[in-house]
Write a protein that holds these residues in place. Structure first.
Motif, short mmCIF file in Angstrom:
data_model
loop_
_atom_site.label_atom_id
_atom_site.label_comp_id
_atom_site.label_asym_id
_atom_site.label_seq_id
_atom_site.Cartn_x
_atom_site.Cartn_y
_atom_site.Cartn_z
N GLU A 37 76.97 25.03 -62.50
CA GLU A 37 77.04 25.81 -61.26
C GLU A 37 75.86 26.79 -61.28
O GLU A 37 75.65 27.47 -62.28
CB GLU A 37 78.35 26.63 -61.18
CG GLU A 37 79.62 25.83 -61.19
CD GLU A 37 80.14 25.59 -62.60
OE1 GLU A 37 79.81 26.40 -63.49
OE2 GLU A 37 80.85 24.60 -62.82
N LEU A 38 75.10 26.81 -60.22
CA LEU A 38 74.00 27.76 -60.12
C LEU A 38 73.66 28.00 -58.66
O LEU A 38 74.26 27.37 -57.78
CB LEU A 38 72.77 27.26 -60.89
CG LEU A 38 72.08 25.99 -60.40
CD1 LEU A 38 70.63 26.01 -60.86
CD2 LEU A 38 72.76 24.74 -60.90
N MET A 39 72.73 28.90 -58.40
CA MET A 39 72.32 29.19 -57.03
C MET A 39 71.03 28.43 -56.75
O MET A 39 70.13 28.40 -57.59
CB MET A 39 72.05 30.69 -56.88
CG MET A 39 73.27 31.55 -57.07
SD MET A 39 74.50 31.24 -55.83
CE MET A 39 74.63 32.86 -55.14
N ASP A 40 70.94 27.85 -55.55
CA ASP A 40 69.68 27.20 -55.20
C ASP A 40 68.74 28.22 -54.57
O ASP A 40 69.05 29.42 -54.50
CB ASP A 40 69.92 25.99 -54.28
CG ASP A 40 70.45 26.41 -52.92
OD1 ASP A 40 70.41 27.62 -52.61
OD2 ASP A 40 70.91 25.54 -52.17
N ALA A 41 67.57 27.73 -54.14
CA ALA A 41 66.56 28.64 -53.61
C ALA A 41 67.05 29.38 -52.37
O ALA A 41 66.58 30.48 -52.08
CB ALA A 41 65.29 27.85 -53.29
N ASN A 42 68.00 28.78 -51.66
CA ASN A 42 68.52 29.45 -50.45
C ASN A 42 69.75 30.30 -50.75
O ASN A 42 70.51 30.63 -49.85
CB ASN A 42 68.88 28.40 -49.40
CG ASN A 42 67.68 27.56 -49.04
OD1 ASN A 42 66.59 28.08 -48.91
ND2 ASN A 42 67.88 26.26 -48.93
N LYS A 43 69.95 30.59 -52.04
CA LYS A 43 71.08 31.41 -52.46
C LYS A 43 72.42 30.77 -52.12
O LYS A 43 73.39 31.45 -51.82
CB LYS A 43 70.98 32.82 -51.86
CG LYS A 43 69.71 33.54 -52.24
CD LYS A 43 69.76 35.00 -51.82
CE LYS A 43 68.50 35.72 -52.21
NZ LYS A 43 67.35 35.32 -51.37
N GLN A 44 72.44 29.45 -52.15
CA GLN A 44 73.70 28.74 -51.94
C GLN A 44 74.17 28.16 -53.27
O GLN A 44 73.35 27.70 -54.06
CB GLN A 44 73.50 27.60 -50.92
CG GLN A 44 73.21 28.07 -49.52
CD GLN A 44 74.29 29.00 -49.00
OE1 GLN A 44 75.47 28.70 -49.08
NE2 GLN A 44 73.88 30.16 -48.48
N PRO A 45 75.48 28.16 -53.50
CA PRO A 45 75.96 27.56 -54.75
C PRO A 45 75.61 26.08 -54.80
O PRO A 45 75.77 25.36 -53.82
CB PRO A 45 77.48 27.75 -54.67
CG PRO A 45 77.67 28.88 -53.73
CD PRO A 45 76.56 28.77 -52.74
N THR A 46 75.10 25.68 -55.94
CA THR A 46 74.79 24.28 -56.11
C THR A 46 75.05 23.94 -57.57
O THR A 46 75.59 24.76 -58.32
CB THR A 46 73.33 24.00 -55.69
OG1 THR A 46 73.08 22.62 -55.81
CG2 THR A 46 72.35 24.75 -56.56
#
Lengths: 247, 266, 270
Positions: A37-46
C-alpha cells in the motif's frame, strides 16, 4: 452574491454527485507500506492491496473506495464503523481473529530482517542485544518480541522511519514483511543498495481483509471476489505488476 | 490588574493548556481538584478490580512507560526553566543584540508546532549529529517550552514595580545583584503558577515523542493496543493515569505557590 | 556657596549659580556640584541648565510645583536619571565618568523614595542588612547589630522580624530611612518622603529626618513640608519648569519671595 451562490451549488452538486446504484464500501489502507500500500503521484492510495481490492470490486459488482488511514488505530476504525474494510497487509492472527473477522487469505508473506549492506546475521537469536526497529503493532514486532531473544525493540509509527534510522545508524536491524523489505532493498532509489535482507523467518503469514465482527454479507462478497481473482489469473497479474520478478 | 499594597501590579499571566493550578487559598475538602482526583483514582481501582484481565493487565504493562514519561519531563524541565529564565532576561535586556537574539528565538519557536520540532531535531539534524530519541525529545521540548517560559519570565519580571529596581540600585547593587536578590525572588511568585502550568503541559506533550520510537507511556499503550486491540480499555487507562499525574503535579505547584506567599499581609 | 552669590536683582530673571561652572577644582567641603545640567524627556526639557553646589553638612530642601524637575534633579545625582548635558560631581568624582564605578558611588548616596520601595519579600531586618552584607561584606552579626541600632534610632525596634506589608506607611518609610543609613552614606537624598503617607504619619517620619539633620548629615530633600523646610533647611531652593528660580535662607524665601512664580506657589500651598 449570485456568483457565490452558483459556485456553492456547483460544489454541492459535485460533492454529492456519485449517486450510483452499486453498493459502495469504504476501505482503509495505511499507505506507508510499499509496495503493498502506498501513495501514487496524485496522492491516491495505490499498491498491491488497493489494486487487488478494485479488481475484486469489479468482479463482484460492488464499489470500493480506498482511503489512506494511519496504521496506528486502523483496526479500531473498522470496529467503530468508520469504514467497512481494512485492506492494509493485515496478517491473520489468532489474537486479531478474536476481535475482527477476516476474509480468506489474499497474500502470503514471511518476516524479513533488514541490515545495512555488508552486515549479516542468520537467525532471530543473533538479534540479542541489538536495536531492532519495526512498525508499531505489526507482526514483525510480534515475531521478535515472542522470540524473546533480548533484542532492544523500537516501535515506529511507520516502517519508513525505522529504515531511515537504520541508515542513520541508530538501529541495527529492521524487521518487516518480506515484500516491503524487498521494495526498500531493490526498488526505492534512496535506499536501494544500502540494505540487505539478512534472513527471513520460516513461518508463513497470510494477509486478509478485515471487517467488523459479524459482517457476514461483506465477507461473502470479499471471499467470492478473492476466489474469482485467483482462478482468473488476475491475482498473478497484480502480483507481477507490484513485485515484478523479485517474487 | 490588581493594585497591591506595595504599589506593584499583579499581572495576570495568561496560561496555556496546562491543568489549572488549584488556588492555594481553596480550603474546602470538596473542590474541583479533589473530585477529579478521587474520581480518577476510584475509577481506576474499580476498573482494575472488576475487569482484572483487561484493565489490570494494561496497568501492569505501562509502568516502564510512565518512568520514561517522567524522565523526559524532568530532564526537559531542568533544561527549559533555565532556558526560559535566560530568554526572559534576554527579552528585557537593554543590549540590542541579546534582545534581538532572544526575541527571534521566541518568534521562531512559537511559530513551529512541537511535533514538527521533534521531527526536525530527530531526523533533519541527524545529518550532522546523531542523537537518541530521548535526547532529541528533551532538546525539542526544552527549546519549545523554553520559549514559552521565556515569555512567562519576562512578564513576571516586568510586573515587579520599577521602584524595587531603583531602591536596590540606589543602595549600590549592580544590575545582576538587583535581579538575583530583589527582582527574581519577588517575580517567582507571579512566575511559579504559569511555569508550573507549562511543566504540566509539558508532561502531556511528552506523549508526542512516541513517534520517535521512544517507549513512553503513550507508546507503551499503543503497543499494547496493537497486540490486544483493547482500544477503549487501554486509552481509558492512559487517560486516567495522565489525569492522576497532572492533578498531583498541579497540587504540588499549588503548595509551592502558597509557600511563596509568606510575606503577604494577613 | 552661600547666599552672597545671589545677584541683587533677580526679578523677572531665571537665577543661575554660575560659580559652579568654574569649580572643577573641587574643594573638599563641596559634597555635590551640579554643573550646567540639561535633561530631556523626549523633546520636553525636564532640567534646563541647572547649576548648584552643595557643601558637606549642608541641608538643602527643594520645593516647587509638580513637574518642575525637582525629583528629576534629585534622581540625577545618583544617576537614576541619565542627564543629557552638563556634569554632576559627587565628592569630587564625576558620576557620568566610566572611570568611577557608579555602584560604589551610590553606596555613599543614601536615597529614600516616595513609595518607600521596601523589599516585600524580606523582613525589616533583612531589608536593612541586605546591602551591608552583600556590598560592605559585613558579617551577619555586625550587620544585624547595626540594623538594630538603626531601628532603635527610627523608633521601631520591635518590628525587626516582620514583613513590610504588615507595617503602616510611616513605619515603612522609617525602615526605608534605616535601610539607606545602614550603608553609612555621607549624603542622603529624600524624594518626597512624606507625600505618600497618611497625614497622621507624616510627623513620625519628619522627626527622624530632623534628628538626622541635627547629626550633621548632608541632606537634599524634595518635599512639600514647609514646616520641615523652615526648621531644617540651611538653604531652600525653588524650582519651576526645570530651572532653579530662587534660592536662599528659608526665612527669606518665605517672608519675602522675590520671584513672582515663587510668590504664586507659596500663596497656593500656605
Amino acid at each position: 452574491m449570485l456568483h457565490r451562490l452558483t459556485l456553492g451549488l456547483l460544489l454541492f452538486t459535485l460533492l454529492c454527485a456519485p449517486a450510483h446504484a452499486a453498493e459502495k464500501y469504504v476501505a482503509a489502507a495505511d499507505c506507508y507500506w510499499p509496495p503493498m500500500e502506498l501513495m501514487d503521484a496524485n496522492k491516491q492510495p495505490t499498491g498491491y492491496s488497493p489494486d487487488y481490492l478494485k479488481a475484486l470490486a469489479k468482479a463482484v459488482g460492488i464499489e470500493i473506495e480506498v482511503r489512506n488511514v494511519a496504521w496506528d488505530g486502523i483496526l479500531g476504525g473498522v470496529a467503530t464503523g468508520k469504514y467497512d474494510i481494512v485492506a492494509s497487509s493485515v496478517t491473520i492472527t489468532e489474537e486479531r481473529k478474536k476481535q475482527f473477522d477476516f476474509s480468506d487469505p489474499y497474500y502470503e508473506v514471511v518476516q524479513a530482517v533488514l541490515l545495512p549492506a555488508g552486515k549479516k546475521i542468520t537467525s532471530l537469536k543473533d538479534l540479542k542485544g541489538l536495536k531492532v526497529g519495526g512498525q508499531i503493532a505489526t507482526t514483525g514486532i510480534f515475531v521478535v518480541r515472542n522470540a524473546n531473544v533480548g533484542a532492544d525493540l523500537k516501535e515506529y509509527d511507520d516502517v519508513g522511519l525505522a529504515i531511515e534510522d537504520l541508515l542513520q545508524g541508530r538501529l541495527d536491524a529492521v524487521v518487516c514483511d518480506d515484500p516491503v523489505a524487498l521494495y526498500y532493498v531493490n526498488k526505492k532509489t534512496d535506499t536501494a543498495g544500502k540494505l540487505n535482507i539478512s534472513f527471513k523467518t520460516q513461518e508463513k503469514e497470510y494477509y486478509g481483509f478485515v471487517v467488523k465482527k459479524g459482517r457476514k454479507d461483506l465477507l461473502e462478497k470479499l471471499n467470492k471476489g478473492i476466489k474469482i481473482l485467483k482462478e482468473s489469473g488476475v491475482e498473478r497479474q497484480i502480483a507481477e505488476k507490484w513485485m515484478g520478478s523479485s517474487k | 490588574m490588581e493594585e497591591k499594597k506595595d504599589g506593584s501590579k499583579a499581572n495576570i499571566v495568561m496560561v496555556t493548556d496546562g491543568a489549572s493550578v488549584p488556588d492555594p487559598r481553596e480550603w474546602r475538602i470538596i473542590n474541583a481538584w479533589s473530585i477529579a482526583l478521587m474520581g480518577a483514582i476510584g475509577l481506576l481501582c474499580t476498573l482494575c478490580v472488576v475487569w482484572p484481565d483487561s484493565y489490570l493487565r494494561i496497568l501492569l504493562y505501562l509502568p516502564d512507560g510512565i518512568l520514561i514519561t517522567f524522565k523526559i519531563t524532568l530532564l526537559a524541565i531542568c533544561c527549559a526553566v533555565p532556558l526560559g529564565l535566560i530568554t526572559g532576561l534576554g527579552r528585557i535586556s537593554r543590549n540590542r543584540c541579546i534582545n534581538l537574539l532572544a526575541s527571534t528565538y521566541v518568534e521562531i519557536i512559537r511559530g513551529i508546532p512541537l511535533l514538527v520540532q521533534i521531527f526536525y531535531i530527530y531526523y533533519a539534524l541527524s545529518r550532522f549529529i546523531q542523537v537518541s530519541g530521548i535526547t532529541s525529545a528533551v532538546v525539542a521540548i526544552s527549546f519549545c517550552y523554553g520559549a514559552y517560559m521565556g515569555e512567562v519570565f519576562r512578564a513576571g519580571i516586568s510586573a515587579i514595580n520599577k521602584g524595587q529596581t531603583e531602591a536596590a540600585r540606589s543602595l549600590g547593587f549592580n544590575r545582576f545583584q538587583t535581579m538575583r536578590l530583589v527582582i527574581l525572588p519577588q517575580a517567582m511568585r507571579t512566575i511559579l503558577p504559569p511555569v508550573g502550568n507549562e511543566c504540566i503541559a509539558m508532561l502531556k506533550d511528552t506523549s508526542l515523542v512516541s513517534i520517535m520510537a521512544v517507549p513512553d507511556m503513550m507508546q507503551r499503550a499503543r503497543s499494547f493496543v496493537g497486540t490486544t486491540y483493547l482500544y477503549f480499555e487501554t486509552y481509558t487507562m492512559v487517560a486516567l493515569l495522565y489525569l492522576i499525574i497532572t492533578l498531583l503535579l498541579s497540587k504540588a505547584v499549588s503548595i509551592m505557590e502558597s509557600r511563596l506567599n509568606y510575606y503577604d499581609a494577613k | 556657596m552661600t547666599q552672597s552669590n545671589f545677584p541683587e536683582d533677580t526679578k523677572g530673571e531665571v537665577f543661575r549659580a554660575d560659580n559652579a561652572a568654574s569649580s572643577k577644582g573641587q574643594k573638599a567641603e563641596q559634597a555635590i556640584v551640579i554643573d550646567h545640567v540639561w535633561k530631556y524627556f523626549g523633546s520636553l526639557p525636564a532640567l534646563q541648565d541647572v547649576c548648584l553646589t552643595i557643601d558637606a553638612g549642608e541641608r538643602v530642601v527643594i520645593i516647587g510645583p509638580s513637574g518642575s524637575g525637582k525629583s528629576t534633579l534629585l534622581r540625577s545625582i545618583n544617576r537614576l536619571e541619565q542627564i543629557d548635558m552638563g556634569s554632576i560631581w559627587v565628592q569630587g568624582k564625576n558620576i557620568q565618568s566610566d572611570e568611577n564605578n557608579i555602584n560604589e558611588m551610590r553606596q555613599n548616596l543614601g536615597m529614600v523614595f516616595q513609595q518607600f520601595n521596601l523589599f516585600p519579600h524580606k523582613t525589616v531586618l533583612q531589608n536593612i542588612t541586605l546591602a551591608p552584607r552583600h556590598l560592605r561584606k559585613l558579617s551577619r552579626e555586625e550587620a544585624e547589630t547595626r540594623a538594630l541600632s538603626l531601628l532603635k534610632k527610627v523608633g521601631i525596634s520591635d518590628k525587626a522580624n516582620v514583613y513590610p506589608a504588615m507595617l503602616s506607611g510611616g513605619q515603612q518609610q522609617r525602615v526605608a530611612i534605616a535601610r539607606a543609613l545602614a550603608m553609612q552614606p555621607s549624603i542622603m537624598l529624600f524624594d518626597e518622603p512624606t507625600s505618600a503617607l497618611d497625614p497622621e504619619m507624616v510627623g513620625e517620619v519628619l522627626d527622624v529626618m530632623v534628628g538626622l539633620a541635627e547629626e550633621g548629615m548632608t541632606m537634599i530633600c524634595v518635599t512639600h513640608e514647609m514646616g520641615f523646610a523652615r526648621t531644617v533647611a540651611d538653604r531652600l531652593i525653588f524650582m519651576d519648569q526645570g530651572q532653579i528660580v530662587e534660592m536662599g535662607k528659608p526665612e527669606t524665601l518665605f517672608t519675602s519671595p522675590r520671584h513672582p512664580r515663587l510668590r504664586q506657589f507659596l500663596n497656593q500651598i500656605l
